[in-house]
Scaffold this motif. Structure first.
Motif, PDB file in Angstrom:
ATOM      1  N   UNK A 150       0.850  -1.200   0.000  1.00 44.37           N
ATOM      2  CA  UNK A 150       0.000   0.000   0.000  1.00 44.37           C
ATOM      3  C   UNK A 150       0.881   1.244   0.000  1.00 44.37           C
ATOM      4  N   UNK A 151       1.870   1.275   0.879  1.00 41.52           N
ATOM      5  CA  UNK A 151       2.754   2.445   0.971  1.00 41.52           C
ATOM      6  C   UNK A 151       3.602   2.620  -0.295  1.00 41.52           C
ATOM      7  N   UNK A 152       4.154   1.519  -0.801  1.00 44.46           N
ATOM      8  CA  UNK A 152       5.039   1.608  -1.969  1.00 44.46           C
ATOM      9  C   UNK A 152       4.265   2.020  -3.225  1.00 44.46           C
ATOM     10  N   UNK A 153       3.119   1.412  -3.457  1.00 43.94           N
ATOM     11  CA  UNK A 153       2.328   1.777  -4.640  1.00 43.94           C
ATOM     12  C   UNK A 153       1.776   3.195  -4.499  1.00 43.94           C
ATOM     13  N   UNK A 154       1.506   3.633  -3.278  1.00 41.41           N
ATOM     14  CA  UNK A 154       1.040   5.006  -3.057  1.00 41.41           C
ATOM     15  C   UNK A 154       2.157   6.004  -3.349  1.00 41.41           C
ATOM     16  N   UNK A 155       3.375   5.652  -2.987  1.00 42.30           N
ATOM     17  CA  UNK A 155       4.511   6.548  -3.215  1.00 42.30           C
ATOM     18  C   UNK A 155       4.935   6.558  -4.677  1.00 42.30           C
ATOM     19  N   UNK A 156       4.771   5.445  -5.344  1.00 40.27           N
ATOM     20  CA  UNK A 156       5.131   5.347  -6.762  1.00 40.27           C
ATOM     21  C   UNK A 156       3.863   5.293  -7.582  1.00 40.27           C
ATOM     22  N   UNK A 157       3.643   4.179  -8.193  1.00 42.54           N
ATOM     23  CA  UNK A 157       2.413   3.926  -8.953  1.00 42.54           C
ATOM     24  C   UNK A 157       2.435   2.458  -9.317  1.00 42.54           C
ATOM     25  N   UNK A 158       1.360   1.989  -9.917  1.00 39.98           N
ATOM     26  CA  UNK A 158       1.366   0.592 -10.362  1.00 39.98           C
ATOM     27  C   UNK A 158       2.473   0.371 -11.387  1.00 39.98           C
ATOM     28  N   UNK A 159       2.581   1.269 -12.340  1.00 41.12           N
ATOM     29  CA  UNK A 159       3.518   1.072 -13.438  1.00 41.12           C
ATOM     30  C   UNK A 159       4.986   1.247 -13.037  1.00 41.12           C
ATOM     31  N   UNK A 160       5.259   2.007 -11.978  1.00 38.21           N
ATOM     32  CA  UNK A 160       6.665   2.255 -11.636  1.00 38.21           C
ATOM     33  C   UNK A 160       7.160   1.524 -10.391  1.00 38.21           C
ATOM     34  N   UNK A 161       6.268   0.956  -9.603  1.00 40.87           N
ATOM     35  CA  UNK A 161       6.682   0.264  -8.381  1.00 40.87           C
ATOM     36  C   UNK A 161       6.974  -1.199  -8.701  1.00 40.87           C
ATOM     37  N   UNK A 162       8.105  -1.678  -8.221  1.00 42.39           N
ATOM     38  CA  UNK A 162       8.510  -3.053  -8.487  1.00 42.39           C
ATOM     39  C   UNK A 162       8.259  -3.941  -7.270  1.00 42.39           C
ATOM     40  N   UNK A 163       8.295  -5.234  -7.525  1.00 39.85           N
ATOM     41  CA  UNK A 163       8.236  -6.198  -6.424  1.00 39.85           C
ATOM     42  C   UNK A 163       9.393  -5.938  -5.463  1.00 39.85           C
ATOM     43  N   UNK A 164      10.547  -5.587  -5.998  1.00 39.56           N
ATOM     44  CA  UNK A 164      11.716  -5.278  -5.167  1.00 39.56           C
ATOM     45  C   UNK A 164      11.474  -4.092  -4.249  1.00 39.56           C
ATOM     46  N   UNK A 165      10.762  -3.075  -4.740  1.00 38.75           N
ATOM     47  CA  UNK A 165      10.429  -1.917  -3.897  1.00 38.75           C
ATOM     48  C   UNK A 165       9.575  -2.350  -2.710  1.00 38.75           C
ATOM     49  N   UNK A 166       8.577  -3.176  -2.985  1.00 41.33           N
ATOM     50  CA  UNK A 166       7.683  -3.655  -1.921  1.00 41.33           C
ATOM     51  C   UNK A 166       8.453  -4.553  -0.959  1.00 41.33           C
ATOM     52  N   UNK A 167       9.266  -5.446  -1.499  1.00 42.12           N
ATOM     53  CA  UNK A 167      10.050  -6.352  -0.661  1.00 42.12           C
ATOM     54  C   UNK A 167      10.985  -5.572   0.269  1.00 42.12           C
ATOM     55  N   UNK A 168      11.637  -4.557  -0.272  1.00 34.93           N
ATOM     56  CA  UNK A 168      12.535  -3.745   0.555  1.00 34.93           C
ATOM     57  C   UNK A 168      11.764  -3.048   1.666  1.00 34.93           C
ATOM     58  N   UNK A 169      10.594  -2.511   1.341  1.00 33.14           N
ATOM     59  CA  UNK A 169       9.781  -1.833   2.356  1.00 33.14           C
ATOM     60  C   UNK A 169       9.291  -2.809   3.426  1.00 33.14           C
ATOM     61  N   UNK A 170       9.023  -4.055   3.021  1.00 35.08           N
ATOM     62  CA  UNK A 170       8.541  -5.069   3.962  1.00 35.08           C
ATOM     63  C   UNK A 170       9.676  -5.812   4.658  1.00 35.08           C
ATOM     64  N   UNK A 197       6.834 -12.670  -4.166  1.00 35.02           N
ATOM     65  CA  UNK A 197       6.264 -13.399  -5.311  1.00 35.02           C
ATOM     66  C   UNK A 197       5.577 -14.679  -4.853  1.00 35.02           C
ATOM     67  N   UNK A 198       6.156 -15.342  -3.883  1.00 35.60           N
ATOM     68  CA  UNK A 198       5.541 -16.572  -3.357  1.00 35.60           C
ATOM     69  C   UNK A 198       4.201 -16.250  -2.700  1.00 35.60           C
ATOM     70  N   UNK A 199       4.140 -15.131  -2.004  1.00 39.76           N
ATOM     71  CA  UNK A 199       2.909 -14.750  -1.318  1.00 39.76           C
ATOM     72  C   UNK A 199       1.811 -14.290  -2.279  1.00 39.76           C
ATOM     73  N   UNK A 200       2.198 -13.566  -3.333  1.00 40.11           N
ATOM     74  CA  UNK A 200       1.199 -12.919  -4.189  1.00 40.11           C
ATOM     75  C   UNK A 200       1.198 -13.388  -5.639  1.00 40.11           C
ATOM     76  N   UNK A 201       2.273 -13.973  -6.112  1.00 33.75           N
ATOM     77  CA  UNK A 201       2.300 -14.530  -7.451  1.00 33.75           C
ATOM     78  C   UNK A 201       2.726 -13.586  -8.560  1.00 33.75           C
ATOM     79  N   UNK A 202       2.346 -12.321  -8.460  1.00 32.78           N
ATOM     80  CA  UNK A 202       2.710 -11.349  -9.496  1.00 32.78           C
ATOM     81  C   UNK A 202       2.547  -9.940  -8.946  1.00 32.78           C
ATOM     82  N   UNK A 203       3.123  -8.992  -9.643  1.00 26.92           N
ATOM     83  CA  UNK A 203       2.968  -7.587  -9.242  1.00 26.92           C
ATOM     84  C   UNK A 203       1.503  -7.173  -9.350  1.00 26.92           C
ATOM     85  N   UNK A 204       0.812  -7.645 -10.390  1.00 29.48           N
ATOM     86  CA  UNK A 204      -0.599  -7.315 -10.553  1.00 29.48           C
ATOM     87  C   UNK A 204      -1.416  -7.860  -9.386  1.00 29.48           C
ATOM     88  N   UNK A 205      -1.198  -9.107  -9.012  1.00 31.65           N
ATOM     89  CA  UNK A 205      -1.924  -9.687  -7.875  1.00 31.65           C
ATOM     90  C   UNK A 205      -1.631  -8.932  -6.588  1.00 31.65           C
TER      91      UNK A 205
END
Length: 161
Positions: A28-48, A56-64
């Motif tokens: 939520x925080x990473x996509x809010x700070x970036x956007x869907x198109x610019x936020x990567x799985x790595x950005x979310x992983x680093x924040x978490x 990826x194991x938890x969600x399967x894809x960036x879209x999911x």
């Protein structure tokens, strides 16, 4: 009397559930700070503070992951509106709507949820995101339209101009 003793599997599921919740909050925080198109799985992983592979194991894809973050956003909005409506000291539609609006304003004081909604709207070229946005609006409008307090239909909270 049967007492359930936690097993290793229970602890693993608890840890996985906690990490999923943590990753979802980070998303939520990473996509809010970036956007869907610019936020990567790595950005979310680093924040978490977990590995991208685990995200990826938890969600399967960036879209999911984005759709799950949007669900979390909508869940929090609906919960805040329900809580505010329950606290209203009147059944007058204008009063209830004002209280619900104040509840929403309080919720988005942390701009993450608001910005996630904005970024979701900007990514509606992705059909799954567009449908998730429509679903979120349906949930909020349904809550307001049914007057929230009763599961059975009652007078509409539509305010005449």
């Amino acid at each position: 009397m049967c007492i359930h003793m936690p097993t290793t599997t229970d602890r693993i599921l608890s840890i996985a559930d906690a990490r999923r919740a943590s990753a979802l909050g980070a998303a939520v925080r990473a996509f809010a700070a970036g956007s869907y198109h610019s936020t990567t799985i790595g950005d979310v992983a680093a924040a978490a503070e977990i590995s991208p592979a685990y995200v990826m194991r938890l969600f399967g894809s960036r879209l999911s992951l984005f759709l799950a973050a949007l669900d979390e956003c909508h869940d929090r909005i609906v919960a805040a509106l329900e809580q505010a409506a329950d606290a209203a000291d009147s059944d007058d539609p204008e009063v209830v709507l004002d209280v619900m609006g104040a509840g929403y304003a309080e919720l988005i004081a942390d701009r993450s949820l608001l910005m996630l909604q904005v970024h979701a709207l900007s990514a509606c070229d992705v059909p799954e995101i567009a449908e998730k946005v429509r679903d979120g609006y349906r949930r909020v409008v349904g809550l307001v339209d049914r007057g929230h307090r009763s599961p059975a239909p009652r007078r509409s909270l539509t305010v005449d101009a």
